[in-house]
Scaffold this motif. Structure first.
Motif, mmCIF file in Angstrom:
data_model
loop_
_atom_site.group_PDB
_atom_site.id
_atom_site.type_symbol
_atom_site.label_atom_id
_atom_site.label_comp_id
_atom_site.label_asym_id
_atom_site.label_seq_id
_atom_site.Cartn_x
_atom_site.Cartn_y
_atom_site.Cartn_z
ATOM 1 N N PHE A 52 0.821 -1.355 -0.131
ATOM 2 C CA PHE A 52 -0.017 -0.018 0.109
ATOM 3 C C PHE A 52 0.780 1.058 0.071
ATOM 4 C CE2 PHE A 52 -2.849 -3.074 1.179
ATOM 5 C CZ PHE A 52 -4.216 -2.804 0.950
ATOM 6 N N ILE A 53 0.394 2.361 -0.657
ATOM 7 C CA ILE A 53 1.001 3.496 -0.560
ATOM 8 C C ILE A 53 0.453 4.388 0.493
ATOM 9 C CG2 ILE A 53 1.399 5.730 -1.905
ATOM 10 C CD1 ILE A 53 2.142 4.179 -4.319
ATOM 11 N N THR A 54 -0.894 4.483 0.585
ATOM 12 C CA THR A 54 -1.763 5.188 1.406
ATOM 13 C C THR A 54 -2.961 4.234 2.056
ATOM 14 O OG1 THR A 54 -1.487 7.190 -0.023
ATOM 15 C CG2 THR A 54 -3.271 7.224 1.482
ATOM 16 N N VAL A 55 -2.982 4.167 3.397
ATOM 17 C CA VAL A 55 -3.904 3.445 4.072
ATOM 18 C C VAL A 55 -4.832 4.437 4.616
ATOM 19 C CG1 VAL A 55 -4.592 1.807 5.709
ATOM 20 C CG2 VAL A 55 -2.693 1.564 4.380
ATOM 21 N N VAL A 56 -6.259 4.228 4.321
ATOM 22 C CA VAL A 56 -7.268 5.365 4.741
ATOM 23 C C VAL A 56 -8.094 4.818 5.843
ATOM 24 C CG1 VAL A 56 -7.366 6.688 2.845
ATOM 25 C CG2 VAL A 56 -8.801 4.874 2.989
ATOM 26 N N ALA A 57 -7.508 4.710 6.980
ATOM 27 C CA ALA A 57 -8.007 3.837 8.040
ATOM 28 C C ALA A 57 -9.375 4.203 8.513
ATOM 29 C CB ALA A 57 -7.250 3.585 9.046
ATOM 30 N N ASP A 58 -9.082 5.598 8.790
ATOM 31 C CA ASP A 58 -10.191 6.662 9.595
ATOM 32 C C ASP A 58 -11.656 6.648 8.249
ATOM 33 O OD1 ASP A 58 -8.708 6.934 11.695
ATOM 34 O OD2 ASP A 58 -8.164 8.836 11.120
ATOM 35 N N SER A 59 -11.382 6.942 7.206
ATOM 36 C CA SER A 59 -12.308 6.869 6.162
ATOM 37 C C SER A 59 -13.181 5.423 6.128
ATOM 38 C CB SER A 59 -12.088 7.648 5.035
ATOM 39 O OG SER A 59 -11.098 6.872 4.262
ATOM 40 N N VAL A 72 -8.303 11.641 -1.281
ATOM 41 C CA VAL A 72 -7.363 10.698 -1.041
ATOM 42 C C VAL A 72 -5.843 11.020 -2.016
ATOM 43 C CG1 VAL A 72 -6.528 8.121 -0.923
ATOM 44 C CG2 VAL A 72 -8.691 9.035 -0.196
ATOM 45 N N ARG A 73 -4.631 10.484 -1.480
ATOM 46 C CA ARG A 73 -3.556 10.791 -2.243
ATOM 47 C C ARG A 73 -3.726 9.999 -3.421
ATOM 48 N NH1 ARG A 73 2.349 10.039 0.045
ATOM 49 N NH2 ARG A 73 1.592 7.898 1.001
ATOM 50 N N ASN A 74 -3.154 10.792 -4.437
ATOM 51 C CA ASN A 74 -3.178 9.989 -5.858
ATOM 52 C C ASN A 74 -1.771 10.400 -6.515
ATOM 53 O OD1 ASN A 74 -4.479 10.479 -9.227
ATOM 54 N ND2 ASN A 74 -3.693 8.560 -8.256
ATOM 55 N N THR A 75 -0.590 9.717 -6.160
ATOM 56 C CA THR A 75 0.859 9.797 -6.354
ATOM 57 C C THR A 75 1.261 9.251 -7.686
ATOM 58 O OG1 THR A 75 1.529 7.565 -5.533
ATOM 59 C CG2 THR A 75 1.106 9.381 -3.940
ATOM 60 N N MET A 76 0.498 8.203 -8.368
ATOM 61 C CA MET A 76 0.684 7.362 -9.647
ATOM 62 C C MET A 76 2.382 7.013 -9.464
ATOM 63 S SD MET A 76 -0.847 10.045 -12.643
ATOM 64 C CE MET A 76 -0.688 11.366 -11.632
ATOM 65 N N GLY A 77 2.875 6.699 -8.097
ATOM 66 C CA GLY A 77 4.022 6.150 -7.900
ATOM 67 C C GLY A 77 5.172 7.172 -8.071
ATOM 68 N N LEU A 78 4.895 8.469 -8.257
ATOM 69 C CA LEU A 78 6.033 9.437 -8.228
ATOM 70 C C LEU A 78 6.280 10.191 -6.911
ATOM 71 C CD1 LEU A 78 4.529 11.042 -11.596
ATOM 72 C CD2 LEU A 78 6.903 9.949 -11.410
ATOM 73 N N VAL A 117 -10.053 0.598 1.488
ATOM 74 C CA VAL A 117 -9.216 1.022 2.806
ATOM 75 C C VAL A 117 -7.909 1.366 2.499
ATOM 76 C CG1 VAL A 117 -10.485 -1.141 3.780
ATOM 77 C CG2 VAL A 117 -8.386 -1.757 2.369
ATOM 78 N N GLY A 118 -7.393 1.646 1.003
ATOM 79 C CA GLY A 118 -6.335 2.154 0.985
ATOM 80 C C GLY A 118 -5.969 2.189 -0.877
ATOM 81 N N THR A 119 -4.878 2.769 -1.046
ATOM 82 C CA THR A 119 -4.335 2.563 -2.541
ATOM 83 C C THR A 119 -3.159 1.864 -2.636
ATOM 84 O OG1 THR A 119 -2.873 4.700 -2.221
ATOM 85 C CG2 THR A 119 -5.299 5.158 -2.838
ATOM 86 N N THR A 120 -2.884 1.097 -3.684
ATOM 87 C CA THR A 120 -1.664 0.068 -3.428
ATOM 88 C C THR A 120 -0.630 0.504 -4.585
ATOM 89 O OG1 THR A 120 -3.000 -1.168 -5.654
ATOM 90 C CG2 THR A 120 -3.473 -1.929 -3.294
ATOM 91 N N ASN A 121 0.454 -0.083 -4.093
ATOM 92 C CA ASN A 121 1.771 0.312 -4.898
ATOM 93 C C ASN A 121 1.909 0.202 -6.328
ATOM 94 O OD1 ASN A 121 4.217 1.644 -4.562
ATOM 95 N ND2 ASN A 121 5.389 -0.260 -3.816
ATOM 96 N N THR A 122 2.409 0.720 -7.106
ATOM 97 C CA THR A 122 2.872 0.943 -8.295
ATOM 98 C C THR A 122 4.249 1.544 -8.767
ATOM 99 O OG1 THR A 122 1.740 1.377 -10.516
ATOM 100 C CG2 THR A 122 1.544 3.175 -8.710
ATOM 101 N N PRO A 123 4.790 0.947 -9.745
ATOM 102 C CA PRO A 123 6.057 1.622 -10.411
ATOM 103 C C PRO A 123 5.517 3.114 -10.771
ATOM 104 C CG PRO A 123 5.476 0.077 -11.774
ATOM 105 C CD PRO A 123 4.762 -0.264 -10.452
#
Length: 481
Positions: free
Chosen positions: A43-50, A88-94, A120-126
């Motif tokens: 995971f890159i971001t876990v959104v536990a509270d939401s 929620v964060r949207n990093t695109m792995g950058l 529950v969260g966003t998952t890792n990506t290159p």
């Protein structure tokens, strides 16, 4: 900690609906499992509270006996690339986008939440989903749970690892050359690349970009039934996607019950293109033999495709132009200078693939694409599906700096991603394809079987996947840790 890993999505949604288990229990179990497997960097971001708040709302809706969706209260994860959730964060792995927050939901997220799912969260990506290893400067490398020195694959490696570790029931992925299917193979889960247009997604500022090669979003899960349920939620027209088509009148869930002896399978070990590692060959052959023993009609077939060099050139040129354009759009939107920014060298190298390709040269690569399409259509004639290995090798090193194998079964290869997989061909042709678990090697490494269908024949793919799952069950083959 409660363990729901062995249950199906429909079972869990029904349990929440009937209040025999709460969505909050499911979410707490998912969050605990994410923490327990944190070394996977899934995971890159876990959104536990939401997630907890959404679960409480799901439980309240169940108590009021409201009309609830097919994923009601079930924890899911979204790939941190094109699946965007507002706020929620949207990093695109950058790394330069470490603090970027999505301003609106993507279509897939809208459909997930309308069906009752709890993200529950966003998952890792290159970075930019650029390769078939999942590693970036935000959270590091994601290994397969089967061997922490080997890659979970890419670019949907975070989703695949999260599923194999049992953190969530469902996860989204995307695919421009194998990014759903390669991680599925590396992590012993299922990843389905649907027919282009079946699952809608609006690409910001360039809705027409995903056709060269075909870039699609799709479902990932541990079981065929869960994939069928998930696809039913995702498929269907949306006017914001100019390529979107109406969902066929197909019962995806019903397709899993099709009798095995009603299935016809064409089998090609390597599509006449690349060498296959012995461990992959043996595992896939055993899986195909088990399909035949279970009653499926299996015929070995020769597939007529352009030579590997010609076909891979077509793919590399078109995907190179795609990524160069994608990077330029991201650079303009977020003021990123990719020459100077804190990004991996492999990102810059991928962007450079399209630097010297003019528009005419890129369009001329539709010639080999057409020949490949015709060859796949011929191979599918008279059969429900075509099956091949997903990868030509078992899972490889997890680090980008280590590169890729330069020898397969005693033959020298170039050490580039297209050598490692038999997936990218179907991003050129547009055929739907899934990777399903074929089995484990003697070293305990997962191997995927790729199932390819006719356009919009996802039900046939699901039927064969379910038949293989009955013949070679894999739900007990996940690591406990």
């Amino acid at each position: 900690m409660s363990d729901f890993r062995g249950q199906l999505t429909r079972e869990l949604a029904e349990a929440v609906r009937h209040e025999t288990v709460s969505s909050l229990e499911l979410v707490e179990a998912a969050l605990e499992r994410i923490e327990a497997t944190a070394e996977l960097n899934a995971f890159i971001t876990v959104v536990a509270d939401s997630a907890r708040e959404c679960a409480r709302q799901a439980d309240q809706a169940a108590s009021r006996d409201e009309n609830l969706g097919p994923l009601h209260g079930v924890p899911v994860a979204i790939k941190d690339l094109r699946s965007r959730k507002a706020g929620v964060r949207n990093t695109m792995g950058l790394a330069p986008l470490a603090d970027n927050v999505a301003g609106e939901d993507s279509i897939i997220v809208e459909r997930l939440e309308a069906a009752g799912a709890v993200i529950v969260g966003t998952t890792n990506t290159p970075a930019l989903g650029h390769t078939i290893k999942t590693e970036n400067r935000l959270v590091g490398a994601t290994p397969t749970p089967f061997d922490h020195n080997r890659s979970a694959g890419g670019s949907s490696g975070g989703s695949a690892a999260a599923l194999a570790a049992g953190t969530v029931q469902l996860a989204t992925g995307s695919d421009i050359g194998g990014s759903l299917r390669v991680p599925a193979s590396c992590c012993n889960v299922i990843g389905l690349k649907p027919t282009f247009g079946l699952v809608p997604e609006r690409v910001p500022n360039d809705g027409f970009s995903p056709h060269s090669p075909f870039f699609v979003d799709g479902p990932m899960a541990r079981t065929t039934e869960d994939i069928a349920v998930f696809l039913d939620v995702l498929a269907g027209h949306d006017s914001r996607d100019p390529y979107s088509v109406p969902a066929p009148n197909v019962d995806y869930v019903g397709a899993i019950d099709r009798p095995t002896d009603d299935l016809s399978v064409a089998y090609s070990l390597n599509l006449g293109l690349q060498p296959i590692a012995p461990a992959v060959r043996e595992t896939v052959t055993a899986a195909v033999d088990d399909l035949a023993a279970a009653g499926a009609t299996v015929d070995t077939t020769d597939v007529s495709l352009p030579p590997y060099g010609e076909l891979s050139k077509a793919y590399i040129q078109q995907v190179g132009v795609f990524f160069r354009t994608f990077a330029r759009q991201i650079a303009a939107e977020y003021q990123i200078d990719f020459e100077a920014a804190d990004v991996e060298e492999t990102v810059r190298a991928t962007i450079e693939l399209g630097a010297e390709i003019d528009a005419t040269a890129e369009r001329l690569q539709n010639g080999p694409r057409t020949a490949a399409y015709d060859g796949i259509e011929d191979a599918l004639e008279g059969s429900d599906v075509l099956v091949t290995p997903t990868l030509t090798v078992p899972p490889y090193s997890k680090h980008l700096a280590d590169g890729y194998p330069t020898e397969i079964d005693g033959q020298s290869v170039r050490g580039v991603p297209t050598d490692m997989m038999l997936t990218w061909i179907f991003n050129l042709t547009g055929h739907p394809a899934a990777s399903v678990p074929a089995g484990l090697t003697d070293d305990g490494l997962p191997v995927g079987l790729q199932i390819v269908g006719k356009r919009f024949a996802e039900a046939d793919i699901l039927s064969v996947a379910a038949a293989l799952e009955r013949a070679r069950p894999w739900m007990d083959h996940y690591p406990d840790g």
